[in-house]
Design an enzyme around this catalytic site. Structure first.
Site, PDB file in Angstrom:
ATOM      1  N   GLU A  10       0.897  -1.104  -0.054  1.00  0.00           N
ATOM      2  CA  GLU A  10      -0.156   0.046  -0.124  1.00  0.00           C
ATOM      3  C   GLU A  10       0.676   1.280   0.122  1.00  0.00           C
ATOM      4  O   GLU A  10       1.965   1.191   0.612  1.00  0.00           O
ATOM      5  CB  GLU A  10      -1.017  -0.050   1.257  1.00  0.00           C
ATOM      6  CG  GLU A  10      -2.284   1.066   1.256  1.00  0.00           C
ATOM      7  CD  GLU A  10      -3.248   0.387   2.275  1.00  0.00           C
ATOM      8  OE1 GLU A  10      -3.680  -0.412   2.028  1.00  0.00           O
ATOM      9  OE2 GLU A  10      -3.209   1.293   3.199  1.00  0.00           O
ATOM     10  N   ASP A  20       0.210   5.389   0.823  1.00  0.00           N
ATOM     11  CA  ASP A  20      -0.907   6.116   1.360  1.00  0.00           C
ATOM     12  C   ASP A  20      -0.535   7.599   1.683  1.00  0.00           C
ATOM     13  O   ASP A  20       0.636   7.979   1.895  1.00  0.00           O
ATOM     14  CB  ASP A  20      -1.254   5.392   2.850  1.00  0.00           C
ATOM     15  CG  ASP A  20      -1.618   3.985   2.947  1.00  0.00           C
ATOM     16  OD1 ASP A  20      -2.015   3.851   1.711  1.00  0.00           O
ATOM     17  OD2 ASP A  20      -1.394   3.600   4.005  1.00  0.00           O
ATOM     18  N   GLU A  35      -2.779  10.443   3.452  1.00  0.00           N
ATOM     19  CA  GLU A  35      -3.746  10.520   4.512  1.00  0.00           C
ATOM     20  C   GLU A  35      -3.872  11.880   5.030  1.00  0.00           C
ATOM     21  O   GLU A  35      -2.838  12.417   5.480  1.00  0.00           O
ATOM     22  CB  GLU A  35      -3.740   9.545   5.571  1.00  0.00           C
ATOM     23  CG  GLU A  35      -3.959   8.021   5.221  1.00  0.00           C
ATOM     24  CD  GLU A  35      -3.801   7.157   6.454  1.00  0.00           C
ATOM     25  OE1 GLU A  35      -4.765   6.422   6.715  1.00  0.00           O
ATOM     26  OE2 GLU A  35      -2.807   7.327   7.249  1.00  0.00           O
TER      27      GLU A  35
END
Length: 295
Positions: A107, A109, A111
Site C-alpha cells: 500500500e 498512502d 492520508e
C-alpha cells in the site's frame, strides 16, 4: 511566503513536472471518473459532475464514502488534484492511496488529517510492504489545501516510491530489497479515495472529535492522470524497461538535484514526525531502511 518565493516554487514545480513527462508515455486514464472508477461505498455520498471530470465525497453522521479504479496497476505515475474539507474538519480523514488488497498487502498512502479551524492540515504518508507498515511520516502543508485544488502525486517504479505535492517531493522510499528491506514490487494495486470518520486517532491523537454540526464534510477531486502499467497477470511485463514503461527508466531511478533541494526543504521546515527518528517506538531498533540512502 513572499511573492518571489511563490514565483520560484512555481518555476521549480514546472521544471519538475516536465521532468516527469515523456512523449511516449501511455496514458491509461480517460479523465472521466465515471469511466475509470467505481463507487465502493455509499453511492448517495458521492457526487460526480455531468461531464464526469470532477467528483466529491461527503461525510456525515450517516456515512462516509469511497471509490476505486477499475484497473489495477504495477508501477507508474499517478496525479490527482484534490481540495480538502474546509473549516473545522477535526476527526475527518481523507485517504488517497494505492492498495493491493491482499493479506500481505502492499500500500502507498496519502492520508489528510482534518484540523481544528485555524490550525494547519497534517499530511500523513505511509507504506505497506509485504503486509508490514509502521512507516508513517507527517508534514504540515505550506499552504491552505482547502482554498484551492493542489496536485498530489505518486511515482512508483522499480527503483523508488516518490510522494509529491505540486511536484515537490515530500517523501522517498527506495528499493533496498537487495539489503533485506521490503519493497512493493510484485503485487498490482488499485487506486482508491475515501472520506471517513477517524476521530479516534486522527486529530491530536483522538482528542479532537468530529463536530457534526460543522458538517457535512466534503472533499473534491478533479484533473487526475493515471500513467501506469495496467495489470494483465504478468509482473514481468510491468517490470520491463520498455518504451511505454518510461517510469522504470534510469533517469527516474533517483531524485534530480533540484528535487533533492526541495526534498531537504520539506523535511527541514515542514516535517513533524518521521518513524525513522522514533527510537522510543522501535526500542532503539529502527527499521533497516532508516540507515540506508533515500536517493
Amino acid at each position: 511566503m513572499n511573492n518571489f518565493h511563490t514565483a520560484f516554487i512555481f518555476l521549480v514545480c514546472f521544471v519538475c513536472s516536465s521532468l516527469f513527462q515523456n512523449s511516449v508515455a501511455s496514458i491509461v486514464s480517460s479523465g472521466d471518473f465515471n469511466k475509470d472508477f467505481f463507487v465502493i461505498w455509499s453511492p448517495n455520498h458521492v457526487n460526480t459532475s455531468a461531464d464526469g471530470k470532477s467528483r466529491s465525497l461527503k461525510l456525515d453522521q450517516e456515512s462516509g464514502a469511497g471509490f476505486a479504479s477499475n484497473q489495477m496497476f504495477l508501477f507508474g505515475k499517478i496525479d490527482m488534484q484534490i481540495k480538502l474539507v474546509p473549516g473545522h474538519s477535526a476527526g475527518t480523514v481523507l485517504a488517497y492511496y494505492l492498495s493491493s488488497d491482499q493479506p500481505n498487502r502492499d500500500e502507498i498512502d496519502f492520508e489528510f488529517l482534518g484540523n481544528v479551524s485555524g490550525q494547519p492540515y497534517i499530511l500523513q504518508t505511509n507504506i505497506f510492504a509485504d503486509g508490514l507498515d509502521n512507516r508513517e511520516e507527517r508534514i504540515y502543508l505550506w499552504f491552505d489545501p482547502t482554498k484551492d485544488f493542489h496536485t498530489y502525486s505518486v511515482l512508483w517504479n522499480l527503483h523508488q516510491i516518490v510522494f509529491m505535492v505540486d511536484m515537490i517531493p515530500i517523501r522517498v522510499y527506495r528499493n533496498h530489497a537487495d539489503k533485506g528491506v521490503a519493497f512493493p514490487r510484485w503485487q498490482p494495486m488499485s487506486l482508491k479515495m475515501s472520506l471517513w470518520n477517524g476521530d479516534s486517532w486522527a486529530t491530536r491523537g483522538g482528542k479532537d472529535k468530529i463536530d457534526w454540526t460543522k458538517g457535512p464534510f466534503i472533499a473534491s477531486f478533479r484533473n487526475y492522470k493515471i500513467d501506469a502499467c495496467v495489470w494483465k497477470g504478468n509482473p514481468r511485463f510491468c517490470r520491463a524497461g520498455s518504451t511505454n514503461n518510461w517510469w522504470n527508466h534510469y533517469s527516474f531511478s533517483s531524485l534530480t538535484s533540484i528535487q533533492r533541494r526541495w526534498f531537504k526543504w520539506v523535511r527541514k521546515y515542514h516535517m513533524i514526525y518521521d518513524y525513522c527518528q522514533d527510537n522510543e517506538r522501535f526500542h532503539n531498533n529502527l527499521p533497516r531502511e532508516c540507515s540506508l540512502p533515500k536517493y
